[in-house]
Design a protein around this motif. Structure first.
Motif, short mmCIF file in Angstrom:
data_model
loop_
_atom_site.label_atom_id
_atom_site.label_comp_id
_atom_site.label_asym_id
_atom_site.label_seq_id
_atom_site.Cartn_x
_atom_site.Cartn_y
_atom_site.Cartn_z
N GLY A 74 0.84 -1.20 0.00
CA GLY A 74 0.00 0.00 0.00
C GLY A 74 0.86 1.24 0.00
O GLY A 74 2.09 1.17 0.12
N SER A 75 0.19 2.38 -0.13
CA SER A 75 0.91 3.65 -0.05
C SER A 75 1.19 4.00 1.41
O SER A 75 2.20 4.60 1.73
CB SER A 75 0.07 4.78 -0.66
OG SER A 75 -0.23 4.52 -1.99
N ASN A 108 2.66 4.53 -5.39
CA ASN A 108 1.53 4.37 -6.30
C ASN A 108 1.69 5.45 -7.37
O ASN A 108 1.57 6.64 -7.07
CB ASN A 108 0.22 4.54 -5.53
CG ASN A 108 -0.99 4.38 -6.43
OD1 ASN A 108 -0.92 4.59 -7.63
ND2 ASN A 108 -2.11 4.02 -5.82
N LYS A 113 -0.65 8.44 -7.65
CA LYS A 113 -0.87 9.36 -6.52
C LYS A 113 0.37 10.20 -6.26
O LYS A 113 1.49 9.75 -6.52
CB LYS A 113 -1.17 8.57 -5.23
CG LYS A 113 -2.49 7.83 -5.23
CD LYS A 113 -2.66 7.10 -3.91
CE LYS A 113 -3.95 6.30 -3.85
NZ LYS A 113 -3.98 5.39 -2.69
N GLY A 164 9.71 -1.07 -8.01
CA GLY A 164 9.52 -2.10 -9.04
C GLY A 164 8.14 -2.69 -8.92
O GLY A 164 7.30 -2.20 -8.15
N LEU A 165 7.92 -3.74 -9.68
CA LEU A 165 6.59 -4.35 -9.71
C LEU A 165 6.39 -5.28 -8.52
O LEU A 165 7.27 -6.11 -8.20
CB LEU A 165 6.41 -5.14 -11.00
CG LEU A 165 6.20 -4.33 -12.28
CD1 LEU A 165 6.19 -5.24 -13.50
CD2 LEU A 165 4.90 -3.51 -12.21
N LEU A 166 5.23 -5.17 -7.92
CA LEU A 166 4.86 -6.03 -6.79
C LEU A 166 4.90 -7.50 -7.20
O LEU A 166 5.41 -8.36 -6.46
CB LEU A 166 3.45 -5.62 -6.34
CG LEU A 166 2.82 -6.39 -5.21
CD1 LEU A 166 3.64 -6.26 -3.94
CD2 LEU A 166 1.40 -5.89 -4.97
N TYR A 187 -11.19 -1.06 -8.32
CA TYR A 187 -9.76 -0.76 -8.36
C TYR A 187 -8.94 -1.95 -7.88
O TYR A 187 -7.95 -2.36 -8.51
CB TYR A 187 -9.56 0.48 -7.48
CG TYR A 187 -8.15 0.84 -7.08
CD1 TYR A 187 -7.23 1.27 -8.02
CD2 TYR A 187 -7.76 0.79 -5.74
CE1 TYR A 187 -5.94 1.63 -7.62
CE2 TYR A 187 -6.49 1.15 -5.35
CZ TYR A 187 -5.58 1.57 -6.29
OH TYR A 187 -4.32 1.92 -5.90
O1 PNS Z 1 -2.56 2.08 -1.04
P1 PNS Z 1 -2.64 2.08 -2.54
O2 PNS Z 1 -2.18 3.41 -3.11
O3 PNS Z 1 -3.98 1.67 -3.06
O4 PNS Z 1 -1.59 0.96 -3.04
C1 PNS Z 1 -1.36 0.73 -4.41
C2 PNS Z 1 -0.07 -0.05 -4.58
C3 PNS Z 1 1.11 0.69 -3.98
C4 PNS Z 1 -0.23 -1.41 -3.91
C5 PNS Z 1 0.17 -0.27 -6.12
O5 PNS Z 1 0.27 0.98 -6.77
C6 PNS Z 1 1.43 -1.11 -6.41
O6 PNS Z 1 1.38 -2.32 -6.31
N1 PNS Z 1 2.55 -0.44 -6.75
C7 PNS Z 1 3.82 -1.12 -7.04
C8 PNS Z 1 4.10 -1.13 -8.55
C9 PNS Z 1 3.20 -2.15 -9.25
O7 PNS Z 1 3.36 -3.35 -9.13
N2 PNS Z 1 2.22 -1.63 -10.01
C10 PNS Z 1 1.26 -2.43 -10.74
C11 PNS Z 1 0.06 -2.75 -9.89
S1 PNS Z 1 -1.09 -3.78 -10.76
#
Ligand code: PNS
Length: 162
Positions: free
Chosen positions: A9-10, A39, A42, A72-74, A98
């Motif tokens: 999360g953020s 994010n 945001k 990077g990517l989650l 979302y």
């Molecule tokens: O609290 P949030 O802002 O809803 O969290 C969103 C967050 C940080 C989990 C999402 O933006 C994220 O996973 N960012 C890391 C980069 C990524 O993997 N982006 C693709 C998500 S499908």
């Protein structure tokens, strides 16, 4: 079975609603990573270091929880660290679209990765970081919304940023 999950999360800033979800996840899984991330959609108020520090202090005492951050990517981070699932809180139907979109995208990027939703505690369904930021910036009382141990620092930063 040793199952690890990640709560991303953020956390801008951490709220009692976030803590509730993470605490519940820590009782369900062997290891919980809490990822304070960027994010891209945001503009964050607190720096990644501040968001991690506040989260670490708020989660002290939960021995199977580790706070991390990465650029990077989650889905890739989970692949690299053998994390089985993402855990997210759902407050209301408005969160669903979302979160559902992100869950599908993450599964496309890493087919081994599941997303699990925990329903928000009724006490926290209204609560969001953006609400905390706005109330705090106008000098309102946020003591019912954020962990007590980091309350004063959040208040000070929000006043400064106004
Ligand atoms: O609290 P949030 O802002 O809803 O969290 C969103 C967050 C940080 C989990 C999402 O933006 C994220 O996973 N960012 C890391 C980069 C990524 O993997 N982006 C693709 C998500 S499908």
């Amino acid at each position: 079975m040793n199952k690890s999950v990640i709560c991303p999360g953020s956390f801008d800033p951490v709220t009692l609603g976030h803590l509730d979800i993470i605490t519940r996840a820590s009782k369900m899984f062997d290891r919980v990573y809490v990822a304070a991330l960027v994010n891209a959609t945001k503009k964050h108020c607190f720096t990644p270091e501040e968001r991690m520090t506040f989260m670490r202090e708020a989660l002290q005492g939960l021995d199977n929880v580790e706070v991390v951050s990465f650029d990077g990517l989650l889905a890739e981070y989970c692949r690299k660290h053998n994390i089985d699932a993402i855990v997210k809180g759902l407050r209301a139907v408005s969160d669903f679209e979302y979160e559902f979109q992100m869950a599908i995208a993450n599964k496309r990027l890493n087919p081994q990765l599941e997303t699990i939703f925990l329903t928000s505690d009724a006490d926290f369904t209204y609560l969001s970081s953006s609400m905390v930021r706005e109330i705090g910036a106008y000098g309102g009382d946020i003591s019912n919304f954020v962990p007590a141990c980091v309350h004063d620092r959040i208040v000070q930063r929000l006043r400064e940023s106004k």
